[in-house]
Design an enzyme around this catalytic site. Structure first.
Site, PDB file in Angstrom:
ATOM      1  N   GLU A   1       2.018 -78.164  33.130  1.00  0.00           N
ATOM      2  CA  GLU A   1       3.133 -78.229  32.187  1.00  0.00           C
ATOM      3  C   GLU A   1       4.452 -77.865  32.873  1.00  0.00           C
ATOM      4  O   GLU A   1       5.455 -78.571  32.750  1.00  0.00           O
ATOM      5  CB  GLU A   1       2.907 -77.254  31.022  1.00  0.00           C
ATOM      6  CG  GLU A   1       1.791 -77.631  30.085  1.00  0.00           C
ATOM      7  CD  GLU A   1       0.449 -77.022  30.490  1.00  0.00           C
ATOM      8  OE1 GLU A   1       0.248 -76.727  31.693  1.00  0.00           O
ATOM      9  OE2 GLU A   1      -0.401 -76.858  29.600  1.00  0.00           O
TER      10      GLU A   1
ATOM     11  N   LYS B   1       3.572 -68.201  38.057  1.00  0.00           N
ATOM     12  CA  LYS B   1       2.916 -67.306  39.016  1.00  0.00           C
ATOM     13  C   LYS B   1       2.200 -68.122  40.096  1.00  0.00           C
ATOM     14  O   LYS B   1       2.342 -67.871  41.268  1.00  0.00           O
ATOM     15  CB  LYS B   1       1.932 -66.413  38.259  1.00  0.00           C
ATOM     16  CG  LYS B   1       1.244 -65.392  39.108  1.00  0.00           C
ATOM     17  CD  LYS B   1       0.385 -64.472  38.264  1.00  0.00           C
ATOM     18  CE  LYS B   1      -0.537 -63.668  39.155  1.00  0.00           C
ATOM     19  NZ  LYS B   1      -1.464 -62.827  38.414  1.00  0.00           N
TER      20      LYS B   1
ATOM     21  N   HIS C   1       6.149 -64.143   0.843  1.00  0.00           N
ATOM     22  CA  HIS C   1       6.234 -65.347   0.016  1.00  0.00           C
ATOM     23  C   HIS C   1       5.383 -66.474   0.579  1.00  0.00           C
ATOM     24  O   HIS C   1       5.512 -67.624   0.158  1.00  0.00           O
ATOM     25  CB  HIS C   1       7.694 -65.801  -0.092  1.00  0.00           C
ATOM     26  CG  HIS C   1       8.551 -64.781  -0.779  1.00  0.00           C
ATOM     27  ND1 HIS C   1       8.784 -64.804  -2.139  1.00  0.00           N
ATOM     28  CD2 HIS C   1       9.194 -63.687  -0.299  1.00  0.00           C
ATOM     29  CE1 HIS C   1       9.562 -63.772  -2.456  1.00  0.00           C
ATOM     30  NE2 HIS C   1       9.820 -63.084  -1.358  1.00  0.00           N
TER      31      HIS C   1
ATOM     32  N   GLU D   1      -6.114 -63.781  24.821  1.00  0.00           N
ATOM     33  CA  GLU D   1      -6.503 -64.216  26.167  1.00  0.00           C
ATOM     34  C   GLU D   1      -7.205 -63.059  26.895  1.00  0.00           C
ATOM     35  O   GLU D   1      -8.088 -63.278  27.713  1.00  0.00           O
ATOM     36  CB  GLU D   1      -5.262 -64.697  26.957  1.00  0.00           C
ATOM     37  CG  GLU D   1      -5.602 -65.526  28.182  1.00  0.00           C
ATOM     38  CD  GLU D   1      -4.409 -66.297  28.743  1.00  0.00           C
ATOM     39  OE1 GLU D   1      -4.127 -67.416  28.275  1.00  0.00           O
ATOM     40  OE2 GLU D   1      -3.738 -65.785  29.651  1.00  0.00           O
TER      41      GLU D   1
ATOM     42  N   LYS E   1      -8.412 -77.499  30.984  1.00  0.00           N
ATOM     43  CA  LYS E   1      -7.466 -77.995  32.002  1.00  0.00           C
ATOM     44  C   LYS E   1      -8.166 -78.980  32.926  1.00  0.00           C
ATOM     45  O   LYS E   1      -7.632 -80.058  33.237  1.00  0.00           O
ATOM     46  CB  LYS E   1      -6.965 -76.818  32.871  1.00  0.00           C
ATOM     47  CG  LYS E   1      -5.945 -75.913  32.237  1.00  0.00           C
ATOM     48  CD  LYS E   1      -5.400 -74.964  33.312  1.00  0.00           C
ATOM     49  CE  LYS E   1      -4.806 -73.718  32.712  1.00  0.00           C
ATOM     50  NZ  LYS E   1      -4.493 -72.678  33.699  1.00  0.00           N
TER      51      LYS E   1
ATOM     52  N   GLY F   1      -0.340 -62.703  34.243  1.00  0.00           N
ATOM     53  CA  GLY F   1       0.669 -63.552  33.596  1.00  0.00           C
ATOM     54  C   GLY F   1       1.139 -63.010  32.253  1.00  0.00           C
ATOM     55  O   GLY F   1       2.336 -62.911  31.982  1.00  0.00           O
ATOM     56  N   ARG F   2       0.202 -62.622  31.399  1.00  0.00           N
ATOM     57  CA  ARG F   2       0.575 -62.197  30.039  1.00  0.00           C
ATOM     58  C   ARG F   2       1.145 -60.787  29.994  1.00  0.00           C
ATOM     59  O   ARG F   2       1.507 -60.299  28.935  1.00  0.00           O
ATOM     60  CB  ARG F   2      -0.619 -62.352  29.094  1.00  0.00           C
ATOM     61  CG  ARG F   2      -1.903 -61.693  29.551  1.00  0.00           C
ATOM     62  CD  ARG F   2      -3.097 -62.179  28.742  1.00  0.00           C
ATOM     63  NE  ARG F   2      -4.366 -61.691  29.251  1.00  0.00           N
ATOM     64  CZ  ARG F   2      -5.067 -62.267  30.224  1.00  0.00           C
ATOM     65  NH1 ARG F   2      -4.608 -63.346  30.820  1.00  0.00           N
ATOM     66  NH2 ARG F   2      -6.223 -61.765  30.617  1.00  0.00           N
TER      67      ARG F   2
HETATM   68  O1  LIG Z   1       2.509 -68.620  35.526  1.00  0.00           O
HETATM   69  P1  LIG Z   1       1.540 -69.751  35.655  1.00  0.00           P
HETATM   70  O2  LIG Z   1       0.736 -69.644  36.909  1.00  0.00           O
HETATM   71  O3  LIG Z   1       2.246 -71.066  35.558  1.00  0.00           O
HETATM   72  O4  LIG Z   1       0.508 -69.652  34.475  1.00  0.00           O
HETATM   73  C1  LIG Z   1       0.892 -69.753  33.142  1.00  0.00           C
HETATM   74  C2  LIG Z   1      -0.157 -69.276  32.196  1.00  0.00           C
HETATM   75  O5  LIG Z   1      -1.364 -69.982  32.357  1.00  0.00           O
HETATM   76  C3  LIG Z   1      -2.483 -69.135  32.176  1.00  0.00           C
HETATM   77  O6  LIG Z   1      -3.045 -68.888  33.421  1.00  0.00           O
HETATM   78  C4  LIG Z   1      -3.541 -69.731  31.322  1.00  0.00           C
HETATM   79  O7  LIG Z   1      -3.072 -70.396  30.212  1.00  0.00           O
HETATM   80  C5  LIG Z   1      -1.877 -67.864  31.605  1.00  0.00           C
HETATM   81  O8  LIG Z   1      -2.641 -66.734  31.800  1.00  0.00           O
HETATM   82  C6  LIG Z   1      -0.564 -67.824  32.305  1.00  0.00           C
HETATM   83  O9  LIG Z   1       0.288 -66.946  31.689  1.00  0.00           O
END
Ligand SMILES: O=P(O)(O)OC[C@H]1O[C@](O)(CO)[C@@H](O)[C@@H]1O
Length: 539
Positions: free
Chosen positions: A215, A209, A386, A355, A506, A269-270
């Site tokens: 990452e 987003k 189990h 979150e 972060k 995002g979520r």
């Molecule tokens: O889509 P982006 O901006 O890479 O963010 C990834 C994720 O990082 C967060 O902002 C925090 O971990 C989430 O809410 C989001 O889904």
């Protein structure tokens, strides 16, 4: 109109619930069942292809009345209206919260800043559809003219968990494309995926987003570098597409403007798998199935918006969860799908629930003194039986659990299905009734062993029986939990749609990363300092 701002503990209903809890605390559910033959019927909601039995909870009709009163006193109805009509209810980030608009019908009108967003939603949906069809039909080719055989989704958090969970859950409906998900900045993740790829036939979907996430950008760059070992810069346009709100950053990464699928700041995002973030879902199961997923979610939206609270599935589930969380002091909830396909469901819900509602400051910015955000965990049955069921049955903690099952199997082997469902039903029965001392004695156990074989029972469960696992029913199920999150956030008087709690780590990670290359570092606590120096000794 923003969200109502009411401290739940100030309400009359909350005080009544506190008193009521004292009366009910030691009552065993099996007595409630034997006192009322209609109990199961009273606490069952049948809607569409969903059957929710919430009778195996430590509740009475009076409990539900108080809980429903609580919903009324915190103005839940107004809050729901406010969310669906596009108000800025994510006040801390100044945004509307409209994942529901992504699955609304074409004829819907949802205004953000005075403009109907639905036409734009449908423009992007059309783009997803035609792109999906071109890739699946082999009309869109890689740089050597071969059709795509593999799709790699590069994202993390909401840009990974939703699509990954849905693709896994709907693998029965999958086409010939092989899909992988790369999320972790741990290089092992991307390396292991790269080993399985041919650059000529792989499509990369970079989902972020913000397009600033460490990452995702690290993984995307590593993959780009690997890709460029065999292809040229011009070929990137054929193999890389992006989903983002940050169009500038995507262009700077080198992705062709035509290959950008936009999203909007009113999609959290979520909650974003319904947007172009779900492109990998569409590619994996086809656009029609993706659209059915959205249709299912929309049906749940309509149910949530229009149904009285006492028969409203997300509302009832949210209220029961509040009852355990805030009055019984339960800290966790288990989600146990009796479907191997839903293997990643609890992992997905962890982000959505924890979150969103892992907050300790109310909507006035004040510290709160009641429990919020539930800890969510779970694994499919029967495997989980189990593994950790011992603790649910005989441990000291109260763990309310949702049992999700599908009446009809997809595999068609009735023998397996009957065995699965017999376990599904038996577990909630065992958790309810337990096993008394006299039953254990009657079974002929040695006297010394008897105490160890007693099951207290009285362990609460909800049973959610769905006709069949399909894109549509999965859409309903996911939306059901989304709305449960919202209801709980309203009751707890917190902001469910920001996630500032992920920022501090972060920031510090970025600082430490710089420090790996500097001579003297001495501004940390002694523990972190020692660990950092230890690591630096190896690099
Ligand atoms: O889509 P982006 O901006 O890479 O963010 C990834 C994720 O990082 C967060 O902002 C925090 O971990 C989430 O809410 C989001 O889904």
């Amino acid at each position: 109109m923003s969200l109502p701002n009411i401290n739940p503990t100030d309400t009359k209903a909350w005080k009544n619930l506190e008193k009521h809890y004292n009366e009910l605390e030691t009552v065993h559910m099996k007595n409630l069942f034997s006192m009322d033959k209609q109990r199961a019927d009273k606490f069952t909601i049948k809607w569409d292809d969903f059957y929710l039995d919430y009778s195996k909870n430590r509740i009475t009709e009076e409990t539900m009345l108080h809980l429903l009163k609580l919903a009324e006193e915190v103005k839940l109805k107004e809050a729901i209206q406010s969310q669906f009509s596009g108000n800025i209810i994510n006040q801390t980030e100044g945004r509307a919260v409209l994942h529901s608009a992504l699955r609304a019908p074409k004829s819907a009108v949802v205004n953000v800043a005075g403009e109907n967003i639905i036409p734009e939603v449908y423009n992007v949906k059309r783009k997803i559809e035609s792109f999906t069809n071109d890739v699946i039909e082999g009309k869109r080719e890689g740089y050597t003219g071969k059709p795509f055989t593999h799709v790699v989704n590069i994202g993390i958090g909401g840009s990974d968990l939703g699509p990954a969970m849905v693709v896994d859950s709907l693998q029965f409906y999958k086409n010939h494309l092989t899909t992988y998900f790369v999320s972790n900045v741990d290089g092992d993740h991307v390396n292991e995926v790269i080993k399985k790829l041919n650059p000529e036939t792989t499509l990369f979907v970079v989902v972020s987003k913000t397009f600033t996430t460490q990452e995702t950008l690290s993984n995307a760059n590593t993959i780009k570098d690997w890709f460029l070992q065999s292809a040229s810069k011009e070929d990137i346009a054929k193999h890389f597409v992006a989903v983002s709100t940050n169009l500038e950053a995507v262009k700077n990464f080198g992705i062709d403007q035509k290959n950008i699928f936009p999203m909007w700041d009113w999609v959290g995002g979520r909650f974003s798998l319904w947007s172009a973030v779900g492109l990998t879902i569409s590619l994996a199961v086809g656009y029609n199935n993706f659209n059915s997923l959205l249709r299912g979610a929309n049906k749940m939206d309509e149910h949530f918006k229009n149904t009285d609270f006492e028969s409203n599935i997300p509302v009832v589930l949210a209220l029961i969860s509040i009852w355990y969380n805030n009055f019984f002091g339960a800290e966790t909830e288990a989600v146990i799908p009796y479907s191997q396909y839903l293997n990643q469901f609890a992992t997905y819900l962890q982000q959505g629930i924890m979150e969103s509602n892992g907050k300790s400051v109310d909507r006035n910015g004040n510290q709160i003194d009641y429990q919020t955000g539930t800890i969510i965990w779970g694994e499919p049955g029967t495997n989980s039986q189990h593994a950790f069921f011992q603790l649910i049955h005989q441990g000291t903690k109260l763990i309310p659990a949702d049992f999700i099952g599908f009446v009809k199997s997809l595999h068609g082997n009735q023998d397996h299905q009957d065995k699965l469902i017999s376990n599904f039903l038996a577990q909630t029965e065992a958790l309810l009734n337990g096993k008394t001392e006299s039953q254990v004695v009657d079974e002929g156990s040695k006297e010394i062993i008897v105490p160890f074989k007693i099951f207290e029972g009285n362990k609460p469960t909800n049973t959610i029986f769905v006709n069949k696992l399909s894109p549509e029913s999965l859409g309903k199920l996911i939306a059901m939990y989304e709305h449960k999150i919202f209801v709980q956030g309203v009751i707890w008087n917190i902001f469910s749609y920001d996630q500032f709690g992920v920022e501090l780590g972060k920031q510090l990670a970025n600082k430490i990363l710089q420090e790996f290359n500097s001579e003297t570092v001495n501004n940390h606590d002694s523990s972190t300092q020692n660990l950092l120096n230890y690591y630096k000794g190896f690099i």
